[in-house]
Design a protein around this motif. Sequence first.
Motif, PDB file in Angstrom:
ATOM      1  N   ASP A  50       0.800  -1.091   0.075  1.00 11.30           N
ATOM      2  CA  ASP A  50       0.019  -0.070  -0.073  1.00 11.30           C
ATOM      3  C   ASP A  50       0.946   1.242  -0.223  1.00 11.30           C
ATOM      4  O   ASP A  50       2.219   1.216   0.344  1.00 11.30           O
ATOM      5  CB  ASP A  50      -0.828   0.049   0.867  1.00 11.30           C
ATOM      6  CG  ASP A  50      -0.230  -0.231   2.565  1.00 11.30           C
ATOM      7  OD1 ASP A  50       0.751   0.607   2.991  1.00 11.30           O
ATOM      8  OD2 ASP A  50      -0.678  -0.980   3.389  1.00 11.30           O
ATOM      9  N   GLN A  51       0.256   2.395  -0.418  1.00 15.44           N
ATOM     10  CA  GLN A  51       0.714   3.604  -0.455  1.00 15.44           C
ATOM     11  C   GLN A  51       1.883   4.162   0.822  1.00 15.44           C
ATOM     12  O   GLN A  51       2.711   4.708   0.620  1.00 15.44           O
ATOM     13  CB  GLN A  51      -0.289   4.663  -0.747  1.00 15.44           C
ATOM     14  CG  GLN A  51       0.085   6.048  -1.164  1.00 15.44           C
ATOM     15  CD  GLN A  51       0.461   6.148  -2.431  1.00 15.44           C
ATOM     16  OE1 GLN A  51      -0.036   5.280  -3.588  1.00 15.44           O
ATOM     17  NE2 GLN A  51       1.539   6.643  -3.093  1.00 15.44           N
ATOM     18  N   ALA A  52       0.925   3.793   1.998  1.00 10.63           N
ATOM     19  CA  ALA A  52       1.392   4.174   3.290  1.00 10.63           C
ATOM     20  C   ALA A  52       2.933   3.720   3.440  1.00 10.63           C
ATOM     21  O   ALA A  52       3.833   4.232   3.973  1.00 10.63           O
ATOM     22  CB  ALA A  52       0.549   3.572   4.377  1.00 10.63           C
ATOM     23  N   LEU A  53       2.980   2.287   2.910  1.00  4.71           N
ATOM     24  CA  LEU A  53       4.425   1.777   2.929  1.00  4.71           C
ATOM     25  C   LEU A  53       5.518   2.360   2.482  1.00  4.71           C
ATOM     26  O   LEU A  53       6.309   3.000   2.851  1.00  4.71           O
ATOM     27  CB  LEU A  53       4.334   0.295   2.663  1.00  4.71           C
ATOM     28  CG  LEU A  53       3.727  -0.779   3.602  1.00  4.71           C
ATOM     29  CD1 LEU A  53       3.832  -2.140   2.915  1.00  4.71           C
ATOM     30  CD2 LEU A  53       4.739  -0.764   4.929  1.00  4.71           C
ATOM     31  N   ARG A  54       5.210   2.741   1.224  1.00  6.56           N
ATOM     32  CA  ARG A  54       6.064   3.306   0.223  1.00  6.56           C
ATOM     33  C   ARG A  54       6.179   4.801   0.771  1.00  6.56           C
ATOM     34  O   ARG A  54       7.251   5.255   0.591  1.00  6.56           O
ATOM     35  CB  ARG A  54       5.665   3.325  -1.266  1.00  6.56           C
ATOM     36  CG  ARG A  54       6.563   3.958  -2.186  1.00  6.56           C
ATOM     37  CD  ARG A  54       6.013   4.110  -3.421  1.00  6.56           C
ATOM     38  NE  ARG A  54       5.043   5.340  -3.811  1.00  6.56           N
ATOM     39  CZ  ARG A  54       4.579   5.641  -4.818  1.00  6.56           C
ATOM     40  NH1 ARG A  54       5.030   5.105  -5.857  1.00  6.56           N
ATOM     41  NH2 ARG A  54       3.652   6.626  -4.833  1.00  6.56           N
ATOM     42  N   ASP A  55       5.280   5.418   1.221  1.00  8.01           N
ATOM     43  CA  ASP A  55       5.523   6.913   1.731  1.00  8.01           C
ATOM     44  C   ASP A  55       6.304   7.212   2.883  1.00  8.01           C
ATOM     45  O   ASP A  55       6.842   7.969   3.236  1.00  8.01           O
ATOM     46  CB  ASP A  55       3.989   7.413   2.035  1.00  8.01           C
ATOM     47  CG  ASP A  55       3.084   7.912   0.671  1.00  8.01           C
ATOM     48  OD1 ASP A  55       3.789   7.820  -0.239  1.00  8.01           O
ATOM     49  OD2 ASP A  55       2.226   8.215   0.875  1.00  8.01           O
ATOM     50  N   SER A  56       6.291   5.943   3.533  1.00  6.36           N
ATOM     51  CA  SER A  56       7.457   5.852   4.826  1.00  6.36           C
ATOM     52  C   SER A  56       8.997   6.282   4.453  1.00  6.36           C
ATOM     53  O   SER A  56       9.405   6.665   5.219  1.00  6.36           O
ATOM     54  CB  SER A  56       7.492   4.674   5.418  1.00  6.36           C
ATOM     55  OG  SER A  56       7.957   3.501   4.735  1.00  6.36           O
ATOM     56  N   ILE A  57       9.157   6.050   3.197  1.00  5.25           N
ATOM     57  CA  ILE A  57      10.553   6.491   2.828  1.00  5.25           C
ATOM     58  C   ILE A  57      10.627   7.825   1.955  1.00  5.25           C
ATOM     59  O   ILE A  57      11.518   7.991   1.186  1.00  5.25           O
ATOM     60  CB  ILE A  57      11.396   5.487   2.081  1.00  5.25           C
ATOM     61  CG1 ILE A  57      10.613   5.131   0.946  1.00  5.25           C
ATOM     62  CG2 ILE A  57      11.627   4.237   3.160  1.00  5.25           C
ATOM     63  CD1 ILE A  57      11.331   4.030   0.092  1.00  5.25           C
ATOM     64  N   ASN A  58       9.486   8.663   1.969  1.00  6.16           N
ATOM     65  CA  ASN A  58       9.443  10.104   1.152  1.00  6.16           C
ATOM     66  C   ASN A  58      10.527  10.834   1.525  1.00  6.16           C
ATOM     67  O   ASN A  58      10.737  11.074   2.829  1.00  6.16           O
ATOM     68  CB  ASN A  58       8.078  10.673   1.191  1.00  6.16           C
ATOM     69  CG  ASN A  58       7.022   9.895   0.157  1.00  6.16           C
ATOM     70  OD1 ASN A  58       7.460   8.828  -0.578  1.00  6.16           O
ATOM     71  ND2 ASN A  58       5.875  10.209   0.416  1.00  6.16           N
TER      72      ASN A  58
END
Length: 381
Positions: A244-252
């Motif tokens: 999900d998006q939240a996982l990827r966003d954690s390394i923004n």
Amino acid sequence: MRRQGRAQSEVLAELDNLRTRDVPWNRVLNSICTVPHEAALRAGQAALDSNLGDLRIFRGCREVEQRALALMGELLGKADCAGSLVSGGTEANLLAMYVARKRRPDIAHPEIVAGETVHYSFGKVCDMLGITLRVVGLDERFRMRPDAALEAINASTIALVGTAGSSEFGAVDPIEELAAIAHSRALYFHVDAATGGFIIPFARALGRDLPQFDFSLAGVSSIAMDPHKYGMSIIPSGAVFFRDQALRDSINLESFFNATPTHHSLIGTRSGAAAAATYAVLETLGFDGYLEVTRKNYRVMDYLIDKLVRQGYRLVAPPQLNIVNVDLPNAVEVMRALEECGWIISVSKRFRHCLRLVVTHHVDEAMVDQFVERLRSIATP
Ligand code: 0PR
């Protein structure tokens, strides 16, 4: 650097000449990469000036990346997963472990658990991120043993890593069982399908006995999958997908300038050519096109195996993907002798009796005939 430039034609001729030293594809039996599909080559060439690191300029390329990611996400059983096109398997694995690390700031000395044939990129990744890599034992077909994984998981484990197609053996870990283990412990589970991602979906559709490895399994958190390997795109084309998006966003991470996007890949300036090439081959081949490519790869591999076995050679294990290992006590010497005759095969530094042969797009029956004849002249079974 020379003060005055040379004639362009002279420089290009020098480069052409140097490239003649490269081994022609019809003598290459060690490479997971292959001749890119023509559509990939043409689309890539047309987009060589583009940069996915600046989406204000390259608006069309941004859309190309989104479309390529959507097609792969769909293939991985989750059209709405969050993907990024990256430089290859190493970067994909790095980003996945970065996410896993970010997810558990409470753990002081993080560890990950993976099978012994986990790709060496995890050695680099763990070193960079300060993670301890715990490798666990394999079964007789070089797949991670789930019971050994269970034993190795402890309070410091931040992720379990399964390999869906090891570089050395093309072995596919029991991803379904590993996903269940991770799911029941709310543990991050990354699947390194850099090699197998463009084989397994099609091989399963052809009836090959391979485990599921994608987001249809509840426990899978992220997947690495390389278009520049069996996907037949150009180098550098890798991809990583998060559930999900939240996982990827954690390394923004923020970039410098106003109206420029946050980054969620390691590389800043990224090749739009790779995105265009990947999209072009995905669309040109479609599912049925990859099915045919995969069918042909298995047909040629079965032909190779049959020929080897009839000559008296022994396989180390029945292959799962298109990588064959022949059991030869003097494999390293045979590798050197073959190279002297122009053939490139590989022998793992760890498994020194395994003469490894990769069957991919550029390998056909005629090439197999020539190779086996040469092998026979060098190595008795
Ligand atoms: N994970 C797996 C399972 C891999 O097989 C590889 C590469 C990676 C990650 C890393 O991918 P990148 O190299 O794209 O970062 N496996 C091959 C290997 O290391 C790469 C390769 C390909 C080597 C073609 C030589 C060659 O001719 O052996």
